[in-house]
Each structure stands twice: as C-alpha cells, then as structure tokens.
Design a protein around this motif. Structure first.
Motif, PDB file in Angstrom:
ATOM      1  N   ALA A   1       1.285   4.196   1.423  1.00  0.00           N
ATOM      2  CA  ALA A   1       1.981   3.762   0.206  1.00  0.00           C
ATOM      3  C   ALA A   1       3.083   2.755   0.506  1.00  0.00           C
ATOM      4  N   ALA A   2       3.616   2.765   1.718  1.00  0.00           N
ATOM      5  CA  ALA A   2       4.703   1.860   2.086  1.00  0.00           C
ATOM      6  C   ALA A   2       4.224   0.454   2.407  1.00  0.00           C
ATOM      7  N   LYS A   3       2.940   0.303   2.664  1.00  0.00           N
ATOM      8  CA  LYS A   3       2.410  -1.012   3.044  1.00  0.00           C
ATOM      9  C   LYS A   3       2.021  -1.801   1.797  1.00  0.00           C
ATOM     10  N   LYS A   4       2.594  -2.965   1.679  1.00  0.00           N
ATOM     11  CA  LYS A   4       2.438  -3.811   0.495  1.00  0.00           C
ATOM     12  C   LYS A   4       0.984  -4.073   0.098  1.00  0.00           C
ATOM     13  N   ASP A   5       0.155  -4.429   1.041  1.00  0.00           N
ATOM     14  CA  ASP A   5      -1.214  -4.848   0.731  1.00  0.00           C
ATOM     15  C   ASP A   5      -2.241  -3.715   0.748  1.00  0.00           C
ATOM     16  N   MET A   6      -1.782  -2.477   0.816  1.00  0.00           N
ATOM     17  CA  MET A   6      -2.712  -1.346   0.811  1.00  0.00           C
ATOM     18  C   MET A   6      -3.034  -0.957  -0.633  1.00  0.00           C
ATOM     19  N   TYR A   7      -4.025  -0.115  -0.769  1.00  0.00           N
ATOM     20  CA  TYR A   7      -4.464   0.346  -2.075  1.00  0.00           C
ATOM     21  C   TYR A   7      -4.975   1.774  -1.925  1.00  0.00           C
TER      22      TYR A   7
END
Length: 83
Positions: A69-75
C-alpha cells in the motif's frame, strides 16, 4: 506460533518485530515511489475490510499489505482491483 488472525496488519500484530522491518522498508522508498499519506491510509482501509487479508499478508499475492500500500505504483492484486 501466533494464531492466524483475519483483518489485521503487522502494526497491530507485531509492532516491535516484523513491523519495524516493514516500516524501515517503507521509509527507504524514495519520495517519488511512495504513496502520499492519504492514499496509504485509504488503501489500508480498503485492505482492512478485505476477506483476503490475514495476519498482515494478502491472501491473493502473499505480499506484506502495509508495504504494498505504501508503494505509489502498486495496485490491489484482487481480480476486481479494489484500489
């Protein structure tokens, strides 16, 4: 061995152990790769209500939910992409 708990995060389960490592990984993310605080909290709210969450780990992909959840480009890895 700790019991399996649904709907919880490492910050609740193990605030001094594994969660410290996850916090360190999140802190090490460059600003341009880290989701802003509102996005992070929103994602965790969604994950917190997901049936696939168990003991801080996503049942769909096996990731540490708080780190993903902390990684900008994750989903969300769910078939219906909740975030």
């Amino acid at each position: 061995m700790r019991p399996f708990r649904k709907k919880c995060f490492f910050s609740e389960l193990d605030p001094g152990g594994v969660y410290n490592e996850i916090k360190d990984m999140i802190a090490a993310l460059p600003d341009e790769k880290r989701a802003d605080d509102d996005t992070y909290r929103h994602r965790l709210d969604i994950c917190g209500s997901c049936e696939s969450l168990g003991s801080g780990i996503c049942g769909k992909c096996g990731c540490f939910v708080e780190l993903r959840a902390a990684k900008k480009d994750m989903y969300c890895p769910s078939e219906d992409k909740k975030w």
